[in-house]
Design a protein around this motif. Structure first.
Motif, PDB file in Angstrom:
ATOM      1  N   ARG A   1      -7.736   4.469 -44.072  1.00  0.00           N
ATOM      2  CA  ARG A   1      -6.395   5.025 -44.199  1.00  0.00           C
ATOM      3  C   ARG A   1      -5.346   4.075 -43.622  1.00  0.00           C
ATOM      4  NH1 ARG A   1      -2.952   7.942 -41.002  1.00  0.00           N
ATOM      5  NH2 ARG A   1      -1.659   9.524 -42.030  1.00  0.00           N
ATOM      6  N   SER A   2      -5.652   3.420 -42.503  1.00  0.00           N
ATOM      7  CA  SER A   2      -4.721   2.487 -41.873  1.00  0.00           C
ATOM      8  C   SER A   2      -4.470   1.278 -42.770  1.00  0.00           C
ATOM      9  CB  SER A   2      -5.274   2.035 -40.520  1.00  0.00           C
ATOM     10  OG  SER A   2      -4.362   1.195 -39.861  1.00  0.00           O
ATOM     11  N   ALA A   3      -5.514   0.791 -43.448  1.00  0.00           N
ATOM     12  CA  ALA A   3      -5.340  -0.344 -44.361  1.00  0.00           C
ATOM     13  C   ALA A   3      -4.410   0.037 -45.510  1.00  0.00           C
ATOM     14  CB  ALA A   3      -6.699  -0.791 -44.886  1.00  0.00           C
ATOM     15  N   TRP A   4      -4.573   1.265 -46.014  1.00  0.00           N
ATOM     16  CA  TRP A   4      -3.688   1.752 -47.078  1.00  0.00           C
ATOM     17  C   TRP A   4      -2.245   1.825 -46.583  1.00  0.00           C
ATOM     18  CZ3 TRP A   4      -1.023   6.486 -46.768  1.00  0.00           C
ATOM     19  CH2 TRP A   4      -0.372   6.897 -47.947  1.00  0.00           C
ATOM     20  N   LEU A   5      -2.048   2.371 -45.372  1.00  0.00           N
ATOM     21  CA  LEU A   5      -0.704   2.501 -44.824  1.00  0.00           C
ATOM     22  C   LEU A   5      -0.084   1.132 -44.561  1.00  0.00           C
ATOM     23  CD1 LEU A   5       1.560   4.299 -43.717  1.00  0.00           C
ATOM     24  CD2 LEU A   5       0.358   4.327 -41.513  1.00  0.00           C
ATOM     25  N   THR A   6      -0.876   0.191 -44.090  1.00  0.00           N
ATOM     26  CA  THR A   6      -0.377  -1.163 -43.837  1.00  0.00           C
ATOM     27  C   THR A   6       0.207  -1.771 -45.102  1.00  0.00           C
ATOM     28  OG1 THR A   6      -1.911  -1.565 -42.005  1.00  0.00           O
ATOM     29  CG2 THR A   6      -1.068  -3.498 -43.157  1.00  0.00           C
ATOM     30  N   GLU A   7      -0.490  -1.628 -46.212  1.00  0.00           N
ATOM     31  CA  GLU A   7       0.018  -2.181 -47.474  1.00  0.00           C
ATOM     32  C   GLU A   7       1.292  -1.482 -47.918  1.00  0.00           C
ATOM     33  OE1 GLU A   7      -0.957  -4.951 -49.015  1.00  0.00           O
ATOM     34  OE2 GLU A   7      -2.145  -5.114 -47.178  1.00  0.00           O
ATOM     35  N   ARG A   8       1.356  -0.173 -47.705  1.00  0.00           N
ATOM     36  CA  ARG A   8       2.564   0.560 -48.075  1.00  0.00           C
ATOM     37  C   ARG A   8       3.776   0.069 -47.268  1.00  0.00           C
ATOM     38  NH1 ARG A   8       2.662   3.633 -52.548  1.00  0.00           N
ATOM     39  NH2 ARG A   8       4.151   5.035 -51.545  1.00  0.00           N
ATOM     40  N   ILE A   9       3.568  -0.190 -45.993  1.00  0.00           N
ATOM     41  CA  ILE A   9       4.662  -0.672 -45.153  1.00  0.00           C
ATOM     42  C   ILE A   9       5.079  -2.082 -45.569  1.00  0.00           C
ATOM     43  CG2 ILE A   9       5.318  -1.275 -42.776  1.00  0.00           C
ATOM     44  CD1 ILE A   9       3.426   0.966 -41.840  1.00  0.00           C
ATOM     45  N   LYS A  10       4.122  -2.925 -45.883  1.00  0.00           N
ATOM     46  CA  LYS A  10       4.453  -4.283 -46.320  1.00  0.00           C
ATOM     47  C   LYS A  10       5.286  -4.273 -47.595  1.00  0.00           C
ATOM     48  CE  LYS A  10       0.731  -6.947 -44.167  1.00  0.00           C
ATOM     49  NZ  LYS A  10      -0.453  -7.824 -44.394  1.00  0.00           N
ATOM     50  N   GLN A  11       5.073  -3.295 -48.450  1.00  0.00           N
ATOM     51  CA  GLN A  11       5.853  -3.201 -49.682  1.00  0.00           C
ATOM     52  C   GLN A  11       7.329  -2.930 -49.403  1.00  0.00           C
ATOM     53  OE1 GLN A  11       3.986  -0.189 -52.118  1.00  0.00           O
ATOM     54  NE2 GLN A  11       2.009  -1.252 -52.109  1.00  0.00           N
ATOM     55  N   ARG A  12       7.640  -2.494 -48.194  1.00  0.00           N
ATOM     56  CA  ARG A  12       9.038  -2.216 -47.832  1.00  0.00           C
ATOM     57  C   ARG A  12       9.732  -3.422 -47.222  1.00  0.00           C
ATOM     58  NH1 ARG A  12       6.296   1.700 -50.266  1.00  0.00           N
ATOM     59  NH2 ARG A  12       7.568   3.566 -50.540  1.00  0.00           N
ATOM     60  N   GLY A  13       9.052  -4.559 -47.133  1.00  0.00           N
ATOM     61  CA  GLY A  13       9.729  -5.776 -46.684  1.00  0.00           C
ATOM     62  C   GLY A  13       9.182  -6.403 -45.426  1.00  0.00           C
ATOM     63  N   PHE A  14       8.048  -5.934 -44.935  1.00  0.00           N
ATOM     64  CA  PHE A  14       7.491  -6.483 -43.699  1.00  0.00           C
ATOM     65  C   PHE A  14       6.365  -7.472 -43.988  1.00  0.00           C
ATOM     66  CE2 PHE A  14       9.428  -2.555 -42.076  1.00  0.00           C
ATOM     67  CZ  PHE A  14      10.112  -3.063 -40.979  1.00  0.00           C
ATOM     68  N   ASP A  15       6.449  -8.656 -43.355  1.00  0.00           N
ATOM     69  CA  ASP A  15       5.400  -9.668 -43.493  1.00  0.00           C
ATOM     70  C   ASP A  15       4.185  -9.343 -42.632  1.00  0.00           C
ATOM     71  OD1 ASP A  15       6.965 -11.560 -45.128  1.00  0.00           O
ATOM     72  OD2 ASP A  15       8.165 -11.800 -43.318  1.00  0.00           O
ATOM     73  N   PHE A  16       4.436  -8.676 -41.513  1.00  0.00           N
ATOM     74  CA  PHE A  16       3.408  -8.453 -40.497  1.00  0.00           C
ATOM     75  C   PHE A  16       3.422  -6.975 -40.134  1.00  0.00           C
ATOM     76  CE2 PHE A  16       2.361  -7.822 -36.059  1.00  0.00           C
ATOM     77  CZ  PHE A  16       1.327  -8.696 -35.764  1.00  0.00           C
ATOM     78  N   VAL A  17       2.249  -6.364 -40.064  1.00  0.00           N
ATOM     79  CA  VAL A  17       2.138  -4.960 -39.670  1.00  0.00           C
ATOM     80  C   VAL A  17       0.995  -4.830 -38.683  1.00  0.00           C
ATOM     81  CG1 VAL A  17       1.667  -2.594 -40.421  1.00  0.00           C
ATOM     82  CG2 VAL A  17       3.052  -4.102 -41.862  1.00  0.00           C
ATOM     83  N   ALA A  18       1.243  -4.140 -37.564  1.00  0.00           N
ATOM     84  CA  ALA A  18       0.191  -3.912 -36.569  1.00  0.00           C
ATOM     85  C   ALA A  18       0.308  -2.496 -36.025  1.00  0.00           C
ATOM     86  CB  ALA A  18       0.298  -4.916 -35.420  1.00  0.00           C
ATOM     87  N   ALA A  19      -0.841  -1.889 -35.760  1.00  0.00           N
ATOM     88  CA  ALA A  19      -0.939  -0.566 -35.125  1.00  0.00           C
ATOM     89  C   ALA A  19      -0.064   0.482 -35.806  1.00  0.00           C
ATOM     90  CB  ALA A  19      -0.571  -0.669 -33.639  1.00  0.00           C
ATOM     91  N   PRO A  20      -0.122   0.582 -37.156  1.00  0.00           N
ATOM     92  CA  PRO A  20       0.763   1.545 -37.817  1.00  0.00           C
ATOM     93  C   PRO A  20       0.339   2.991 -37.553  1.00  0.00           C
ATOM     94  CG  PRO A  20      -0.772   0.626 -39.409  1.00  0.00           C
ATOM     95  CD  PRO A  20      -0.999  -0.117 -38.117  1.00  0.00           C
ATOM     96  N   ILE A  21       1.315   3.828 -37.285  1.00  0.00           N
ATOM     97  CA  ILE A  21       1.101   5.262 -37.096  1.00  0.00           C
ATOM     98  C   ILE A  21       1.960   5.983 -38.128  1.00  0.00           C
ATOM     99  CG2 ILE A  21       1.386   7.217 -35.521  1.00  0.00           C
ATOM    100  CD1 ILE A  21       1.187   5.279 -33.195  1.00  0.00           C
TER     101      ILE A  21
END
Length: 566
Positions: free
Chosen positions: A165-185
């Protein structure tokens, strides 16, 4: 030949270093959004009761704001505005799904649009490296719920589901303009139902957020960067006992599954944090949590200083909402702590008493970074830099606040709050009046109303009991009902005094002596609301004609049947 050789060597050296100098000429931005913090939870800088030496130091080296507002004071829409520069009522709502609906929080269907300009994607297009760490809370798309019932996070199957689930959320956040994502909640409790994580004794992990922030800064130090650090603290529940638990075990726990080992970060151990806070007089969960949070913020600022980046970095610390009146438009909900530090530019120890808001962050960041926003990008605020450079500079005379069926306008001296139900909601209220069948309430809400009943006339109680369900976007409003007995009044006028304590405690709209002020504030609300082009009673555009109800989807039908059966 030797002097010539030295001259050529120096010129070559300058040519090689010049790109690095040019890259670093653009300021960095570290935007820290903390969660659910009241002024009393802060430390010395706001006269609060917690031990927060690092945030106090930011105030000493930068600017403390006394009239900062979250224009929609709850988690989801406040974050939307910080990242988009727009009022949350402009957001494209995602399709309703069971998970969002079951969360019962205002703005549950709001998502940060992937097809519109926002702060991270505009900065990335301008050459900035963009990083995200921590609480997102803007993902309205449904992800399969946890399939088990009693999943312990230390169970391999539960851990695997959380990681997926975290890997899925990480990709969703990156689609909004972030190059780097860590510890997404994502903080969607409904999807985590059955997992022994959220709301348990190990629901917070400040260290993993600190590690993500430090990793991003270390990786990005050679070019300008924008870090959005969204902490889980001080969101309730905060359980101080966690600071005394086995860190090697519980420090591995995250919403994204188990880490290989507890993070090693340059902050005191959890036990040291607990003992230091206790020695300083900490008694409440918030006081222990604030010291933990402050240690994490201190580690980020210290890393910037170690890398000689701090002087040219704008650091912002902002609370998404105030805790006491969260979801209300009163000062105890919408007015929040805000600190800014930019050592190269801001005068140390400054205090700004002007009315600023999270709508102002995007234009401020763009000006700091020397970036012109793309044509057509909606920005509902303005850059704060002019009033920080000159406290006599022209500035706004009013600010719009909004949440659900309440809108407000605030000035230096007054606040006007209007409650206007749209026709379809008013029809539901009228139907309850006709039938006498009140909407379903949870036992907790019933308890609130029984207590509230003692302070109201029978007619007032009946109206409140009828209309509360549709009062805001969510159903958390009830937590503040004891403090704000006037919240169901159509017109609410408050005179604001000095100081940080909430001032809107007495509705004076019915006082004939305030008739002229009330009329002026109503005119200001109409003026402030006009750019949004939205219906809202007599203040906004006309309501659209009623539409026939859409047929229920199979999922919605099943959900309705379950509710009826319950």
């Amino acid at each position: 030949m030797k002097p010539l050789f030295l001259i050529l060597t120096c010129l070559l050296t300058l040519a090689i270093r010049q790109p690095s100098i040019a890259a670093n000429a653009h300021p960095n931005v570290v935007f820290i959004i903390i969660d659910n913090v009241d002024f009393v939870h802060m430390g010395k800088c706001y006269g609060g009761t917690s031990l927060t030496p690092h945030m106090d130091r930011i105030a000493e080296r930068g600017v403390k704001f006394t009239r900062a507002y979250a224009v929609t004071p709850l988690c989801i829409p406040s974050r939307y505005t910080c990242l988009s520069g727009r009022y949350a009522s402009r957001a494209h709502e995602a399709a309703a799904d069971d998970a969002a609906a079951d969360d019962d929080e205002g703005g549950s269907h709001i998502t940060l649009e992937a097809d519109l300009p926002n702060v991270p994607n505009v900065l990335r297009q301008a050459g900035y490296r963009t990083g995200f760490v921590g609480k997102y809370h803007l993902e309205a798309e449904n992800y399969d719920r946890f399939p088990g019932k009693d999943g312990d996070v230390f169970n391999p199957e539960t851990d695997a589901w959380l990681k997926k689930r975290s890997a899925w959320l990480t990709e969703r956040i990156k689609q909004r303009g972030f190059d780097f994502v860590a510890a997404p909640i994502d903080f969607r409790k409904s999807q985590l139902k059955g997992v022994e994580l959220s709301g348990t004794n190990y629901g917070h992990n400040m260290e993993v957020e600190v590690k993500g922030a430090l990793d991003f800064i270390d990786e990005s130090k050679e070019k300008p960067f924008y870090l959005y650090l969204s902490t889980h603290l001080l969101h309730l529940p905060v359980k101080p006992q966690l600071l005394l638990e086995d860190y090697s075990k519980y420090g591995r726990v995250t919403e994204g599954g188990l880490l290989p080992e507890a993070p090693k970060v340059p902050i005191p151990s959890r036990k040291e944090i607990y003992n230091t806070a206790k020695a300083a007089g900490a008694e409440t969960a918030q006081q222990f949590g604030m010291h933990w949070l402050d240690c994490g913020i201190g580690a980020v600022v210290n890393r910037l200083e170690e890398l000689k980046l701090l002087d040219n970095t704008l650091v912002v610390v902002f609370s998404d909402n105030n805790q006491r009146g969260k979801e209300t438009l009163y000062e105890g909900g919408t007015r929040v702590p805000l600190l800014m530090m930019w050592p190269q530019r801001f005068k140390a120890g400054s205090v700004c008493d002007r009315i600023v808001a999270n709508t102002d962050f995007a234009p401020t960041i763009f000006e700091v970074c020397g970036i012109t926003p793309p044509q057509g990008m909606k920005l509902d605020g303005r850059s704060i830099l002019p009033v920080l450079a000159d406290d006599k500079a022209p500035w706004r005379d009013a600010l719009l606040l909004e949440n659900g069926h309440t809108k407000a306008v605030v000035t230096d001296q007054w606040k006007f709050v209007a409650l206007r139900y749209p026709p379809d909601v008013q029809a539901k209220i009228d139907e309850v009046d006709r039938t006498g069948n009140f909407p379903h309430m949870s036992p907790k809400a019933e308890q609130f109303f029984e207590k509230f009943k003692e302070t109201l006339t029978p007619e007032q109680w009946k109206f409140a009991r009828n209309s509360w369900r549709w009062h805001t976007q969510g159903n958390n409003y009830m937590k503040s009902i004891d403090d704000f007995a006037f919240q169901f009044d159509a017109d609410q006028l408050f005179e604001l005094g000095g100081g940080l304590a909430p001032q809107d405690t007495k509705n004076v709209a019915s006082d004939p002596a305030n008739a002229a002020v009330l009329a002026d504030m109503k005119a200001k609300l109409k003026q402030q609301l006009a750019p949004l082009e939205q219906p809202f009673g007599e203040f906004g555009t006309p309501y659209p004609p009623p539409q026939p109800p859409k047929p229920l989807s199979p999922r919605e039908l099943r959900k309705q049947q379950r509710k009826m059966a319950k």
